[in-house]
Design an enzyme around this catalytic site. Sequence first.
Site, PDB file in Angstrom:
ATOM      1  CD  GLU A  77      32.380  33.612  43.127  1.00  0.00           C
ATOM      2  OE1 GLU A  77      32.280  32.788  44.175  1.00  0.00           O
ATOM      3  OE2 GLU A  77      31.246  33.224  42.502  1.00  0.00           O
ATOM      4  CG  HIS A  96      33.896  33.641  37.588  1.00  0.00           C
ATOM      5  ND1 HIS A  96      33.436  32.488  36.859  1.00  0.00           N
ATOM      6  CD2 HIS A  96      33.078  34.176  38.410  1.00  0.00           C
ATOM      7  CE1 HIS A  96      32.354  32.368  37.202  1.00  0.00           C
ATOM      8  NE2 HIS A  96      32.089  33.411  38.246  1.00  0.00           N
ATOM      9  CG  HIS A  98      28.355  34.539  35.174  1.00  0.00           C
ATOM     10  ND1 HIS A  98      27.474  35.267  35.894  1.00  0.00           N
ATOM     11  CD2 HIS A  98      29.418  34.084  36.015  1.00  0.00           C
ATOM     12  CE1 HIS A  98      27.914  34.993  37.246  1.00  0.00           C
ATOM     13  NE2 HIS A  98      28.877  34.505  37.450  1.00  0.00           N
ATOM     14  CE1 TYR A 123      46.790  29.383  17.236  1.00  0.00           C
ATOM     15  CE2 TYR A 123      46.171  31.141  19.123  1.00  0.00           C
ATOM     16  CZ  TYR A 123      47.001  30.432  18.068  1.00  0.00           C
ATOM     17  OH  TYR A 123      48.099  31.195  17.674  1.00  0.00           O
ATOM     18  CG  HIS A 163      28.719  29.947  38.945  1.00  0.00           C
ATOM     19  ND1 HIS A 163      29.509  29.969  40.031  1.00  0.00           N
ATOM     20  CD2 HIS A 163      28.966  31.022  38.223  1.00  0.00           C
ATOM     21  CE1 HIS A 163      29.482  31.239  40.290  1.00  0.00           C
ATOM     22  NE2 HIS A 163      29.353  31.923  39.145  1.00  0.00           N
TER      23      HIS A 163
END
Length: 216
Positions: A77, A96, A98, A123, A163
């Site tokens: 990525e 990143h 999942h 927040y 994703h």
Amino acid sequence: MAVSSHEDAVRAELVRLAASLFQRGYSVGSAGNISAKVEDGILMTPTNSCLGFLDAARIAKLDPAGNHLSGDKPSKEVFLHQAFYETRPEAGAVVHLHSTHATALSCLADLDPEDTIPPITPYVVMRVGRVPLLPYVRPGDPAMGDLVRARGGRNAAVLLANHGPVVSGPDLLSAVYAAEELEETAKLLVLLRGQTVRHLTGEQVADLARVFKLKS
Ligand code: 13P
């Protein structure tokens, strides 16, 4: 290669925070990747590495143009991470994941693509801001970079369709905290689905932006 003490500290922090995310279930297996800027480039988790068991010495190092300088092969990525640094000069780190609930939201067909995480708590407004949905492309596709660049640096975080979340911040700790806040809010949104939810008003969001000097 000579390594500055600042870079040593960032490597150690990356290992510590990644392990913490893994231990608390924010990533499983070899899912997720993290990067952080250092003086002369970018540190990035190696492809197929587990966030729970990183080795500081084997973290990939890239030059500012994205060329691999040292360490293991970087995350696939890399295009995604680079696009954040290109479009948000204030970004010092990108996370990143999942993580379960944010990824669940990213799979919903009726999600508002301009506002996937509505302002239900202060927040999430303060730490994350508005989170658009980027269309699905396969993991590692350079097109992911183009999709992020098309946002013009307006968003600190995005959801990748089917994703998962990507969050940037001025430094590693802020980016990790923001990724946690995004996941927590996604969890609330999943819990509240089908119920009538009171959102913060535009005025309340504007008040947070003014008092906490929020950019996006
Ligand atoms: P990498 O192992 O190449 O970092 O990819 C993991 C991932 O989360 C893909 O989106």
